[in-house]
Scaffold this active site. Structure first.
Site, PDB file in Angstrom:
ATOM      1  N   GLU A 186      -2.370  -4.691  -1.255  1.00 17.82           N
ATOM      2  CA  GLU A 186      -2.008  -3.922  -2.454  1.00 17.82           C
ATOM      3  C   GLU A 186      -0.718  -3.823  -2.526  1.00 17.82           C
ATOM      4  O   GLU A 186      -0.136  -3.634  -3.885  1.00 17.82           O
ATOM      5  CB  GLU A 186      -2.890  -2.922  -2.554  1.00 17.82           C
ATOM      6  CG  GLU A 186      -2.945  -1.989  -3.896  1.00 17.82           C
ATOM      7  CD  GLU A 186      -2.102  -0.817  -3.871  1.00 17.82           C
ATOM      8  OE1 GLU A 186      -1.912  -0.570  -4.970  1.00 17.82           O
ATOM      9  OE2 GLU A 186      -1.278  -0.631  -2.842  1.00 17.82           O
ATOM     10  N   GLU A 187      -0.039  -3.218  -1.379  1.00 13.69           N
ATOM     11  CA  GLU A 187       1.232  -2.856  -1.460  1.00 13.69           C
ATOM     12  C   GLU A 187       2.186  -3.926  -1.691  1.00 13.69           C
ATOM     13  O   GLU A 187       3.236  -3.702  -2.211  1.00 13.69           O
ATOM     14  CB  GLU A 187       1.748  -2.015  -0.181  1.00 13.69           C
ATOM     15  CG  GLU A 187       0.684  -0.879   0.017  1.00 13.69           C
ATOM     16  CD  GLU A 187       1.089   0.456  -0.673  1.00 13.69           C
ATOM     17  OE1 GLU A 187       1.686   0.130  -1.754  1.00 13.69           O
ATOM     18  OE2 GLU A 187       0.488   1.458  -0.396  1.00 13.69           O
TER      19      GLU A 187
ATOM     20  N   HIS B  64       4.885   6.712   0.528  1.00 16.95           N
ATOM     21  CA  HIS B  64       5.504   5.475   1.075  1.00 16.95           C
ATOM     22  C   HIS B  64       6.594   5.678   2.054  1.00 16.95           C
ATOM     23  O   HIS B  64       7.783   5.322   2.403  1.00 16.95           O
ATOM     24  CB  HIS B  64       6.029   4.487  -0.051  1.00 16.95           C
ATOM     25  CG  HIS B  64       5.186   3.843  -0.583  1.00 16.95           C
ATOM     26  ND1 HIS B  64       5.583   2.749  -1.789  1.00 16.95           N
ATOM     27  CD2 HIS B  64       3.984   3.654  -0.692  1.00 16.95           C
ATOM     28  CE1 HIS B  64       4.342   2.266  -2.097  1.00 16.95           C
ATOM     29  NE2 HIS B  64       3.503   3.032  -1.742  1.00 16.95           N
TER      30      HIS B  64
ATOM     31  N   ASP C  82      -7.641   5.274  -5.057  1.00 15.17           N
ATOM     32  CA  ASP C  82      -6.282   4.944  -4.110  1.00 15.17           C
ATOM     33  C   ASP C  82      -5.682   6.407  -4.387  1.00 15.17           C
ATOM     34  O   ASP C  82      -5.219   7.080  -5.377  1.00 15.17           O
ATOM     35  CB  ASP C  82      -5.633   3.999  -4.925  1.00 15.17           C
ATOM     36  CG  ASP C  82      -4.363   3.368  -4.341  1.00 15.17           C
ATOM     37  OD1 ASP C  82      -4.077   3.968  -3.204  1.00 15.17           O
ATOM     38  OD2 ASP C  82      -3.662   2.845  -4.864  1.00 15.17           O
TER      39      ASP C  82
ATOM     40  N   HIS D 147      -7.523   0.066  -0.953  1.00 21.82           N
ATOM     41  CA  HIS D 147      -6.802  -1.054  -0.251  1.00 21.82           C
ATOM     42  C   HIS D 147      -6.463  -0.507   1.309  1.00 21.82           C
ATOM     43  O   HIS D 147      -6.290   0.534   1.458  1.00 21.82           O
ATOM     44  CB  HIS D 147      -5.676  -1.373  -0.723  1.00 21.82           C
ATOM     45  CG  HIS D 147      -4.430  -0.150  -0.894  1.00 21.82           C
ATOM     46  ND1 HIS D 147      -3.499   0.010   0.115  1.00 21.82           N
ATOM     47  CD2 HIS D 147      -4.155   0.635  -2.003  1.00 21.82           C
ATOM     48  CE1 HIS D 147      -2.749   0.991  -0.239  1.00 21.82           C
ATOM     49  NE2 HIS D 147      -3.096   1.668  -1.529  1.00 21.82           N
TER      50      HIS D 147
END
Length: 503
Positions: free
Chosen positions: A320-321, A443, A349, A276
């Protein structure tokens, strides 16, 4: 460069035109690689160098800095200048490769959300575990609301679970049985001004409401520990007042997948792989998933030195997130004929986590499309052949393979770990630090170039090269696909749909 797919740009997209970027538009042409050597695993791997991956990572971080003006820090979240720059970088790199690939933008509508500020007070306490749900709407007028807490019966999955006095109150709901979005929607329909979903398992948690509805209300996740004293008081009939404040926005934007397929190779038998292109809003995402998307870009460039027997299709997914939006959309518009041409899908990923473990998705044929286990074993055999330890991780819907396996396409992948905690046994197997996250910057703002372990990233890029070369040469021994395999393989909800919990 000859584009064999219709090109749709973000600026000219009309929703009805999105279907124009469908794979039946790929056209065959005379081979352009007849004078090249057939790709082999050893040959493709030999070109993989950590310093080249690092150079790309530094370029990607500069692109993430384009998001600074709007977000006050580097980011590549969808809709940001950082993500638009990422898409441009990928496309521009592919454009330098001549006619080796047919390249297309596939633009689609995507739901994006951002929480700017939030606060939750329960009684006299401000619970530290209170976490806004992804895609939560704001409180009314983006102002604090003052209301009593009302316990919801069962798991808040039926309208009958919500008592009449929840109207004008903050609904207090147990996690479990149905998605968070269902609980929030039912709370809104019952007249609640906000909702708190507390954990019925140990620990804190964050999740997402998923596709927005007009009935969603501002919603938080809460740990079992912080929920316990509130539940105790409510069970005794004591009143607990609360304050809920959420400044958030949920909007629909247009974003873009990029698909590149070799013009050479059997177009009826494609090996497909993806990563992604977006990050979370909170940081630049150089490991998540800069490492995977840059691995694909580097190998797409290196592959041009060779010819292939089977077509190779690369994908860079957007959204994707936000909940696997790009890959979900891509698979949803495939015709049955195009679905069958994809012999397998490989998901890459987070390939360079600093406190890494070599992780293989435990994709078995018993609960996934046949061929998934054969792909899993290819990864295992590679690690074994190079005396590298590996471990299995759940194949639970956390990344972009999900839509493929749900539509009958064999899938799998590798990773190096996110917010999970490394065990003492894994420390012995891989080094690093037990008791810490595989990626301590997962993140977060610190997911920069310094957050990538180059040793792990290089080895995993070699493994991705091995997977490409193996199936680009031959599908001998790999299970054939049938029309019957297209039917939706899994309909039961999973705890994850993307990186966030949904259930």
């Amino acid at each position: 460069m000859r584009l064999q797919l219709a090109e749709v740009t973000i600026g000219t997209l009309l929703l009805g035109e999105v279907g124009a970027v469908q794979l039946p538009l790929f056209k065959s042409q005379l081979p352009i690689t007849a004078d090249k050597e057939l790709v082999s695993s050893a040959a493709l791997q030999s070109h993989v160098k950590a310093e080249n991956l690092l150079k790309r990572a530094k370029e990607l971080y500069k692109i993430a800095e384009q998001g600074q003006e709007e977000y006050n820090h580097p980011t590549r979240v969808i809709g940001s200048k950082g993500h638009i720059g990422t898409v441009d970088y990928i496309y521009a790199t592919l454009a330098t490769l001549g006619d080796y690939y047919s390249v297309a933008n596939q633009s689609f509508p995507a739901v994006s959300g951002n929480v700017f500020e939030s606060r939750l007070v329960l009684g006299h306490d401000v619970p530290q575990s209170a976490t806004p749900m992804g895609l939560t709407p704001p409180t009314k007028d983006k102002e604090p609301v003052y209301a009593p807490l009302v316990a919801v019966a069962n798991f808040g999955c039926q309208a009958s679970d919500f008592p009449s006095n929840v109207s004008g109150a903050i609904a207090f709901i147990s996690r479990g049985t149905c998605p968070f979005g269902t609980k929030s929607s039912l709370a809104g329909k019952a007249g609640a001004v906000a909702a708190v979903v507390y954990n019925n398992e140990h620990g804190s948690f964050g999740g997402t409401l998923g596709n927005p509805t007009p009935d969603h209300v501002a919603t938080w996740g809460l740990s079992d520990k912080d929920a316990a004293p509130v539940l105790e008081k409510l069970k005794k009939g004591e009143k607990v007042d609360g304050i809920a404040y959420m400044d958030a926005v949920v909007e629909t934007i247009v974003t873009t997948n990029i698909i590149a397929q070799t013009t050479d190779g059997d177009p009826e038998n494609c090996v497909m792989l993806g990563g992604h292109s977006d990050s979370v809003a909170e940081g630049p995402g150089i490991n998540d998933d800069g490492s995977g998307s840059l691995t694909l870009l580097e190998l797409a460039s290196l592959l041009t030195q060779y010819r292939v027997n089977n077509c190779v299709r690369f994908a860079w997914w957007a959204g994707e997130e936000e909940g696997l939006l790009g890959s979900d959309y891509y698979v949803s518009v495939l015709t049955p004929e195009e679905n069958l041409k994809i012999r397998l899908f490989m998901d890459y990923d987070m390939l360079g986590s600093p406190n890494y473990a070599y992780q293989v998705y435990n994709a078995t044929n018993t609960v996934n499309p046949v061929g998934s286990e054969e792909l899993r074993d290819l990864y295992v055999d590679f690690y074994d052949a190079h005396d590298l330890n590996h471990t299995y991780i759940p194949f639970d819907g956390r990344s972009d393979y999900d839509a493929f396996i749900r539509h009958g396409i064999p899938g799998g992948g590798i990773a190096t770990g996110a917010e999970g905690v490394k065990t003492p046994e894994e420390q012995e197997m891989f080094g690093g630090v037990a008791g810490e996250w595989y990626d301590p910057c997962y993140h977060q703002l610190c997911d920069t170039v310094a957050n990538v372990n180059l040793t792990a990233w290089e080895w995993n890029t070699k493994l991705v090269a091995h997977s490409i070369a193996t199936y680009a040469r031959s599908f001998d021994g790999f299970p054939e696909r049938t029309k019957e395999s297209i039917t939706v393989f899994a309909t039961e909800p999973t705890k994850y749909h993307g990186p966030r919990l949904v259930l």
